[in-house]
Design a protein around this motif. Structure first.
Motif, PDB file in Angstrom:
ATOM      1  N   PRO A  42     -67.865  12.482 -66.767  1.00 25.94           N
ATOM      2  CA  PRO A  42     -67.230  12.803 -65.483  1.00 25.94           C
ATOM      3  C   PRO A  42     -65.952  13.594 -65.745  1.00 25.94           C
ATOM      4  O   PRO A  42     -65.418  13.572 -66.858  1.00 25.94           O
ATOM      5  N   TYR A  91     -65.675   3.013 -60.230  1.00 30.49           N
ATOM      6  CA  TYR A  91     -66.717   4.033 -60.285  1.00 30.49           C
ATOM      7  C   TYR A  91     -67.987   3.422 -60.859  1.00 30.49           C
ATOM      8  O   TYR A  91     -67.916   2.533 -61.712  1.00 30.49           O
ATOM      9  N   GLU A  93     -71.792   7.333 -61.574  1.00 29.31           N
ATOM     10  CA  GLU A  93     -71.288   8.711 -61.509  1.00 29.31           C
ATOM     11  C   GLU A  93     -70.142   8.945 -62.494  1.00 29.31           C
ATOM     12  O   GLU A  93     -69.755  10.085 -62.741  1.00 29.31           O
ATOM     13  N   ALA A  94     -69.627   7.865 -63.047  1.00 28.27           N
ATOM     14  CA  ALA A  94     -68.529   8.013 -64.016  1.00 28.27           C
ATOM     15  C   ALA A  94     -68.627   6.922 -65.081  1.00 28.27           C
ATOM     16  O   ALA A  94     -67.697   6.147 -65.275  1.00 28.27           O
ATOM     17  N   GLU A 118     -68.823  14.526 -60.866  1.00 28.94           N
ATOM     18  CA  GLU A 118     -69.578  13.370 -61.354  1.00 28.94           C
ATOM     19  C   GLU A 118     -70.361  13.747 -62.602  1.00 28.94           C
ATOM     20  O   GLU A 118     -70.723  14.917 -62.785  1.00 28.94           O
TER      21      GLU A 118
END
Ligand SMILES: [Fe+2]
Length: 566
Positions: free
Chosen positions: A227, A178, A181-182, A237
């Motif tokens: 997240p 990831y 977004e994470a 996300e």
């Protein structure tokens, strides 16, 4: 085969692996005295080469870097292809276009007094992915080579933030990665910045503050930064906003404007409750991720690295909730970026060799000083000293008298923890000792806990449901009957972050703790790093002496010499 691992970046470091064993590993900050130094690790490289008796860099088989692209400075140090290409530096081009003539070169180039490790035919420079190097540090320091899930979790490195790998034999395969977004590390660091501590440095303070707060009072207010994983799947996300960077101590530090939002939340809810909520979210997020992947794959053996894994409370949470799902939880004891040199070196070594497992049982991988060297430094400074055949016994007696003792022995530890070779020690028996050591020596925030070293044999007497813990990388609950006996090393939530000391690994330190146990009935001492707040841990005798006289430490044990201020 000899491999030199090099990390140039936050916590620059170098390590050397020979025939599958880590022979040396050191962070540049210990030489430069600039904490988290991001400079080229020239001194660290020099030290590593000395440790394997290498005078010519071309005796090294591989130089293995912790990034996918070669840092410009390393291109120059190792005399690789021109990092500027044919067109020359941008500054030079601009100068030409404005003035119509060359104003000279602004290219980066080493001054003549630095070693230039020009690579010839035999030695090869290899680039590696940042998270893969983290994964290698965790996987190739396990005792076995069987199937293992590896989690690498940090702010970001080569744009990866949270990655899941599978290791088996000498192969590490990426299962999922990831990006922003994470980024669980960045989410926690935004809160750290909101608390006005340095991103990439103050996260331990956030963790230390958290048990003083109640996450229920502000539950959910930090949700947007983290997240959400359900089982192994990312179902929401995080929303971190734009990332900016700042140069601190020669390396890149990140900044997010969202820290301002957290600051406003702190005004509303208080520092303690926000820190507590950040810790709760961190634990919840990573527990869902880890247990989701363990259930999905059916692999019960796990390994971990990346700066987030310095969070000892998170590691405790995973261990205490493992049930029969996790049968191995191996956290590389130097999981932040300072551990990347070891990771990169082991990664390259095991591309060419079979991995069968590694008894990685100590981190005493830094510089060492002989009694002769120490004595000459004491003499030059006209310091009175006494030679002791058994410094452990005398140090234990002083600790039992409630003195503050500095303990400088053998090879310096790699990684962020002092493990009994560059340590400041005190008795854990009195609650006020925490305040005393803060007031006289460490000068740091009063809420932060101090940690203990105990004999390996006494571990179950002090710790509930513990595994072998040699590196202070996981905390545990203190046993009920010991909680009031050692108040200076038990945190407000009843946990402690221990180092179990084995006689065969560090005999002199083990003997000190054992002697203290004979006198007081408790085989455990308070162990803090040999430095004052904001400085790197001391490396050499000169720095040890300076720190001793610049603080309220009562006695210094340095090699076989004993120094007091009387
Ligand atoms: Fe990293």
């Amino acid at each position: 085969m000899i491999v030199l691992g090099v990390h140039k970046g936050h916590d620059s470091s170098a390590a050397i692996v020979k025939d599958g064993k880590v022979i040396a590993d050191v962070q540049e900050e210990r030489f430069s005295r600039v904490k988290h130094s991001g400079n080229v690790p020239i001194k660290s490289i020099e030290f590593c080469l000395e440790q394997v008796g290498v005078k010519d860099i071309n005796e090294i088989d591989f130089i293995s870097s912790s990034w996918e692209n070669t840092p410009k400075e390393l291109s120059i140090v190792f005399d690789l292809a021109d990092p500027y290409g044919k067109t020359g530096s941008i500054a030079k081009q601009i100068g030409k276009s404005i003035l119509g003539k060359s104003i000279g070169s602004y290219k980066l180039k080493l001054p003549i007094y630095y070693p230039n490790y020009r690579l010839k035919n035999k030695s090869k420079f290899v680039n590696n992915n940042h998270h893969l190097a983290h994964a290698a540090s965790a996987y190739f320091t396990r005792t076995t080579n069987d199937k293992c899930l590896i989690f690498t979790i940090d702010g970001a490195g080569d744009e990866m933030c949270t990655s899941i790998w599978m290791g088996e034999g000498n192969k590490i395969e990426l299962l999922k990665s990831y990006y922003k977004e994470a980024s669980i590390g960045w989410a926690y660091s935004i809160v750290t910045e909101g608390l006005h501590w340095i991103h990439g440095d103050g996260e331990g303070k956030t963790m230390g503050l958290a048990p003083y707060g109640d996450p229920e009072k502000c539950k959910g207010v930090l949700d947007k930064y983290f997240p959400v994983f359900e089982n192994e799947k990312l179902v929401r996300e995080s929303n971190l906003g734009e990332s900016f960077y700042w140069t601190e101590s020669g390396s890149t530090q990140f900044h997010f404007d969202e820290a301002k939002e957290v600051e406003a939340l702190i005004t509303k809810y208080g520092r303690e409750d926000i820190a507590a909520e950040a810790q709760r979210k961190l634990e919840e997020t990573i527990m869902n991720l880890v247990f989701g992947w363990v259930k999905k794959t059916g692999i019960s053996k796990t390994a971990y690295a990346g700066g987030v894994m310095l969070n000892v409370k998170l590691n405790q949470k995973i261990w205490y909730n493992r049930k029969d799902l996790i049968t191995e939880q191996h956290v590389y004891p130097n999981p932040g970026d300072s551990g990347l040199a070891v990771g990169a070196a082991l990664l390259e070594y095991y591309k060419h060799n079979d991995f069968k497992g590694y008894e990685f049982n100590h981190l005493y991988l830094g510089p060492d000083y002989t009694n002769d060297e120490i004595e000459s430094i004491l003499k030059i400074r006209k310091i009175k000293y006494t030679y002791l055949e058994n410094p452990s016994k005398k140090a234990a007696e002083l600790l039992a008298e409630n003195k503050i003792v500095a303990w400088f022995q053998g090879r310096m530890e790699s990684g962020p923890r002092a493990l009994g070779n560059r340590s400041i020690l005190m008795s854990p028996l009195k609650a006020e000792n925490k305040d005393m050591i803060n007031a006289w020596v460490k000068f740091r925030e009063g809420f932060r806990p101090f940690c203990p070293s105990l004999t390996f044999e006494s571990r179950h007497d002090y710790l509930k449901n513990c595994k072998d813990e040699f590196f202070m990388i996981t905390s545990y609950d203190v046993t009920d009957h010991k909680r009031d006996k050692i108040p200076a090393v038990v945190h407000v939530d009843g946990t402690l972050r221990p180092q179990m000391v084995q006689k065969e690994t560090n005999p002199r330190y083990w003997e000190l703790i054992n002697e203290f146990g004979k006198i007081t009935g408790e085989s455990i001492v308070l162990n803090s790093s040999f430095n004052v707040m904001g400085e790197s841990i001391v490396n050499n005798p000169k720095e040890a002496i300076r720190c001793f006289y610049d603080s309220g430490i009562d006695a210094l044990f340095i090699g076989n010499f004993y120094v007091t201020k009387d």
